[in-house]
Design an enzyme around this catalytic site. Sequence first.
Site, PDB file in Angstrom:
ATOM      1  N   ASP A  37       0.719  -1.016   0.034  1.00 15.59           N
ATOM      2  CA  ASP A  37       0.080   0.112  -0.027  1.00 15.59           C
ATOM      3  C   ASP A  37       0.621   1.243   0.143  1.00 15.59           C
ATOM      4  OD1 ASP A  37      -1.926  -1.921  -0.060  1.00 15.59           O
ATOM      5  OD2 ASP A  37      -2.960  -0.900   2.089  1.00 15.59           O
ATOM      6  N   LEU A  87     -36.724  -5.973 -15.055  1.00 14.07           N
ATOM      7  CA  LEU A  87     -36.827  -7.306 -15.346  1.00 14.07           C
ATOM      8  C   LEU A  87     -38.289  -7.881 -15.024  1.00 14.07           C
ATOM      9  CD1 LEU A  87     -33.534  -8.898 -14.572  1.00 14.07           C
ATOM     10  CD2 LEU A  87     -34.265  -8.656 -16.856  1.00 14.07           C
ATOM     11  N   GLU A 117     -26.882 -15.319 -14.034  1.00  9.87           N
ATOM     12  CA  GLU A 117     -26.259 -14.469 -13.512  1.00  9.87           C
ATOM     13  C   GLU A 117     -27.021 -14.378 -12.034  1.00  9.87           C
ATOM     14  OE1 GLU A 117     -25.743 -10.749 -15.432  1.00  9.87           O
ATOM     15  OE2 GLU A 117     -25.575 -11.980 -17.243  1.00  9.87           O
ATOM     16  N   LYS A 119     -28.371 -12.220  -9.075  1.00 11.31           N
ATOM     17  CA  LYS A 119     -29.127 -10.968  -9.265  1.00 11.31           C
ATOM     18  C   LYS A 119     -28.577 -10.140  -8.106  1.00 11.31           C
ATOM     19  CE  LYS A 119     -33.584  -8.690  -9.897  1.00 11.31           C
ATOM     20  NZ  LYS A 119     -33.247  -7.819  -8.848  1.00 11.31           N
ATOM     21  N   ASP A 121     -28.383  -7.335  -5.211  1.00 10.01           N
ATOM     22  CA  ASP A 121     -29.530  -6.462  -4.736  1.00 10.01           C
ATOM     23  C   ASP A 121     -28.748  -5.041  -4.239  1.00 10.01           C
ATOM     24  OD1 ASP A 121     -31.856  -5.689  -3.712  1.00 10.01           O
ATOM     25  OD2 ASP A 121     -31.698  -6.809  -1.920  1.00 10.01           O
ATOM     26  N   ARG A 140     -30.385   4.489 -12.871  1.00  7.56           N
ATOM     27  CA  ARG A 140     -31.500   4.214 -13.816  1.00  7.56           C
ATOM     28  C   ARG A 140     -32.738   5.192 -13.745  1.00  7.56           C
ATOM     29  NH1 ARG A 140     -35.015  -0.972 -12.790  1.00  7.56           N
ATOM     30  NH2 ARG A 140     -36.713  -0.490 -14.064  1.00  7.56           N
ATOM     31  N   TYR A 226     -22.900  -6.039 -15.598  1.00  2.78           N
ATOM     32  CA  TYR A 226     -23.643  -7.180 -16.227  1.00  2.78           C
ATOM     33  C   TYR A 226     -24.227  -7.114 -17.838  1.00  2.78           C
ATOM     34  CZ  TYR A 226     -27.304  -4.566 -14.252  1.00  2.78           C
ATOM     35  OH  TYR A 226     -28.182  -3.445 -13.978  1.00  2.78           O
ATOM     36  N   LYS A 289     -30.766 -14.929 -18.591  1.00  6.28           N
ATOM     37  CA  LYS A 289     -30.857 -14.407 -19.904  1.00  6.28           C
ATOM     38  C   LYS A 289     -30.719 -15.242 -21.159  1.00  6.28           C
ATOM     39  CE  LYS A 289     -28.652 -10.471 -17.768  1.00  6.28           C
ATOM     40  NZ  LYS A 289     -27.557  -9.555 -17.605  1.00  6.28           N
ATOM     41  N   LYS A 313     -36.808 -14.797  -8.292  1.00  8.19           N
ATOM     42  CA  LYS A 313     -36.808 -13.998  -7.100  1.00  8.19           C
ATOM     43  C   LYS A 313     -36.618 -15.104  -6.085  1.00  8.19           C
ATOM     44  CE  LYS A 313     -37.006  -9.760  -6.487  1.00  8.19           C
ATOM     45  NZ  LYS A 313     -37.662  -8.618  -7.036  1.00  8.19           N
ATOM     46  N   CYS A 407     -41.992   1.419  35.490  1.00  7.95           N
ATOM     47  CA  CYS A 407     -41.146   2.007  34.470  1.00  7.95           C
ATOM     48  C   CYS A 407     -39.726   1.568  34.791  1.00  7.95           C
ATOM     49  CB  CYS A 407     -41.456   3.234  34.202  1.00  7.95           C
ATOM     50  SG  CYS A 407     -40.208   3.977  33.181  1.00  7.95           S
ATOM     51  N   CYS A 410     -37.756   5.006  35.178  1.00  2.49           N
ATOM     52  CA  CYS A 410     -37.617   6.024  36.393  1.00  2.49           C
ATOM     53  C   CYS A 410     -38.480   5.168  37.582  1.00  2.49           C
ATOM     54  CB  CYS A 410     -38.711   7.288  35.947  1.00  2.49           C
ATOM     55  SG  CYS A 410     -40.391   6.658  35.391  1.00  2.49           S
ATOM     56  N   CYS A 425     -45.640   4.570  30.696  1.00  6.33           N
ATOM     57  CA  CYS A 425     -45.270   5.443  32.176  1.00  6.33           C
ATOM     58  C   CYS A 425     -45.726   6.818  32.044  1.00  6.33           C
ATOM     59  CB  CYS A 425     -43.875   5.445  31.954  1.00  6.33           C
ATOM     60  SG  CYS A 425     -42.873   6.690  33.162  1.00  6.33           S
ATOM     61  N   CYS A 430     -39.803  11.336  33.461  1.00  2.00           N
ATOM     62  CA  CYS A 430     -39.088  10.089  33.298  1.00  2.00           C
ATOM     63  C   CYS A 430     -37.973  10.100  32.279  1.00  2.00           C
ATOM     64  CB  CYS A 430     -40.165   9.022  32.534  1.00  2.00           C
ATOM     65  SG  CYS A 430     -39.311   7.343  32.117  1.00  2.00           S
TER      66      CYS A 430
HETATM   67  S1  IVH Z   1     -29.664  -7.308 -16.504  1.00  2.00           S
HETATM   68  C1  IVH Z   1     -32.688  -5.412 -19.454  1.00  2.00           C
HETATM   69  N1  IVH Z   1     -28.443  -8.563 -14.675  1.00  2.00           N
HETATM   70  O1  IVH Z   1     -32.248  -6.173 -11.423  1.00  2.00           O
HETATM   71  C2  IVH Z   1     -32.108  -6.105 -18.262  1.00  2.00           C
HETATM   72  N2  IVH Z   1     -29.901  -7.085 -13.847  1.00  2.00           N
HETATM   73  O2  IVH Z   1     -35.333  -5.634 -12.321  1.00  2.00           O
HETATM   74  C3  IVH Z   1     -31.296  -5.357 -17.490  1.00  2.00           C
HETATM   75  N3  IVH Z   1     -29.723  -6.609 -11.318  1.00  2.00           N
HETATM   76  O3  IVH Z   1     -32.533  -2.885 -12.554  1.00  2.00           O
HETATM   77  C4  IVH Z   1     -31.113  -6.024 -16.177  1.00  2.00           C
HETATM   78  N4  IVH Z   1     -28.348  -8.215 -10.947  1.00  2.00           N
HETATM   79  O4  IVH Z   1     -30.358  -3.395 -11.514  1.00  2.00           O
HETATM   80  C5  IVH Z   1     -29.368  -7.892 -14.873  1.00  2.00           C
HETATM   81  N5  IVH Z   1     -27.012  -9.858 -13.177  1.00  2.00           N
HETATM   82  C6  IVH Z   1     -27.824  -8.976 -13.496  1.00  2.00           C
HETATM   83  C7  IVH Z   1     -28.405  -8.189 -12.550  1.00  2.00           C
HETATM   84  C8  IVH Z   1     -29.371  -7.270 -12.630  1.00  2.00           C
HETATM   85  C9  IVH Z   1     -28.857  -7.289 -10.484  1.00  2.00           C
HETATM   86  C10 IVH Z   1     -30.805  -5.585 -11.084  1.00  2.00           C
HETATM   87  C11 IVH Z   1     -30.696  -4.480 -12.280  1.00  2.00           C
HETATM   88  C12 IVH Z   1     -32.358  -4.191 -12.679  1.00  2.00           C
HETATM   89  C13 IVH Z   1     -32.845  -5.124 -12.045  1.00  2.00           C
HETATM   90  C14 IVH Z   1     -34.020  -5.784 -12.871  1.00  2.00           C
END
Ligand code: IVH
Length: 665
Positions: A37, A87, A117, A119, A121, A140, A226, A289, A313, A407, A410, A425, A430
């Site tokens: 570093d 999505l 892939e 997803k 969060d 977005r 992605y 996808k 999901k 309480c 107090c 209380c 208090c």
């Molecule tokens: S593809 C048109 N890939 O999930 C497709 N989205 O509701 C665009 N997200 O707004 C999304 N991981 O923010 C894609 N591996 C991934 C993702 C991903 C998270 C989020 C993304 C998007 C939301 C879809």
Amino acid sequence: MSEKELNKARERAAELRCLLEEHNYRYHVLDEPVIADDEFDRLMKELQEIENKYPELQVPDSPTRRVGGKPLSSFDTLEHKVPMLGLDNAFSEEDLCNFDSRVRRLTGKEELDYFCELKMDGLAVSMQYEDGTFSRGSTRGDGYSGEDITANLRTIRQIPLHMSEPLNIEVRGEVYINRLDFEKLNRQREEDGLMIFANPRNAAAGSLRQLDPSLTANRPLKLFVYGLGEHELSLKTQSELLDYLEKLHFPVNPNRQICRGPDAVWQYCLLWWEKRKELPYEIDGIVVKVNELELQQSLGNTARSPRWAIAYKYPPEEKATTVIDIQVKVGRTGAITPVAILEPINLSGTTVQRASMHNEDLIVAKDIRIGDTVMVRKAGEIIPEIIKVIKEKRNGKEKQFQMPVYCPSCGSETVRLSGEAARRCLNPSCPAQLVEKLVHFASRRAMDIDGLGPALAELLFKEGLVKNVGDLYYLTSSQLQELPGVAEKSAVNLLEAIEKSKSNPLRRLLFGLGIRFVGEKASRLLAEHFGTLEKLNKASAEEIMVVDEIGLKIAQAVVSFFKTRETEPVMEKLRNAGVNFSEPQGKEGESALAGKTFVFSGALSEFTRSEAAELVEKAGGKVSSSVSGKTDYLVLGDEPGSKVEKARELGIKIIDEKEFKALLA
Ligand code: IVH
């Protein structure tokens, strides 16, 4: 200075930038640093010195400038040339099979390769590169335009400032925060008396939306990319695309896979449902996808989402844990809330060790005992909730819980008034209540005294410096600096914030006083009607009820507040300190909107956006294009977008056009 000298410096600067970017990549993306570093710091310092000495060699995209932008007053809007769609969701194996059938029908293929892939969060972002240099980045937003957060994105070390090829492309991905970093951030915020974030996603979103990039720079933001927006590449598959982005030094999640057919996709979803706990970050599902980009093209999009992708999901997580203890918390109004102390467990990514149980009836209804094994879930992801007791696990040693007769703060007797769920209380002095009252008084929507959070309020009370809100205005810098952990700078800042609060309009003061049943709206109505605190103080319940929308309950609460023995001395202190007791009666509408920030989502029926904005501004308010912590009202029109969710998360007041018009009137 000679030409030769300058050229030499230019060459060295270019070399240093290259080196620094390479080491930055190794450290932040590959997680495989090859230098120490301090060596990195030394190179950075050398570059900084050259840029200081020869200002003509400074460039905006130098590694020295990751954190450099000035604070903004608001974000500009950036349009997405290719919309950033959401999505469609799948919640079961059946939903996934239906998705596959539809894709097969539309493409005429018998079997398809899907690219799976994780997803992430977090928050979707877009990064534009011009001739291989990072030029602009945005959120977005509503999918068609977002906020220009270029300076904030630049602070994320994983984002390459330059690419090895001079490409013009827009790269898209998700900004997120690791679980542990999230917990650390929240611990720090709690200590600083700031509001804690409900989950890593909110923390990431809040951090990216800072107007001051130096604040964003201090947040542990990370990125996975992605996909692409506008681009000039000719690639065959999603799989190739991600490999290519990896080659360009972008962070790409290594957990990704081609799955042939829906069965393989489902297996992948199941696999990661188990393995997700091993990840340092939260995922909320799997994105599936169509792998071939040409097929993606031909499938196209609906207005909301692509036909070639779906998000499976994961269900909200529920887990079993033990109730170690049941404790009680005394709130601002004296209400005593039982809180279950749990054996810590990890639930959808965060450690859960407490669950509020609201009131004693709930404990009785669910028959929750100390020592019980219970199922816990995060309700709306924010407050963990006990769903039920697993009675089969009882061994007879569980202890029933009794709400305290006295309480815990107090010692006065607690009572349950008829018609109320809460035990209270009733002692106005208090300590626990007083501390909570201070915190409420200082909160953003009340007197907005920045820096006065729960920790400091407790300390001030404990040290005997503040017994009620009136005492706040007599604090001195030396008193504050004697408190443990309070430095000169924060003492000065706090005193400034206290001073500033003196000029707040009456409505804020009224709300801050925490009179029972008097929320923000009632405070405004009362302030507008009576104009001064003195007039309200003298009013009878009948006179108060004349105010539209104020009923007997509120009127009585106000009268009894001013009649209480403790109230007058506090008012006296506030008055003598010069705290404003009146409501500004400006031009029509101004008092309602002065200083308020509005955000609009969806189309209004009676005004265009700019007409609405003009009206707000005329009345002293402000209009912003996006919802943030500073927003006061989100006005919903027809077909509102994603701002609603955000506003809900942040607890921002959401009103419709009718209410908006009422405010303007
Ligand atoms: S593809 C048109 N890939 O999930 C497709 N989205 O509701 C665009 N997200 O707004 C999304 N991981 O923010 C894609 N591996 C991934 C993702 C991903 C998270 C989020 C993304 C998007 C939301 C879809």
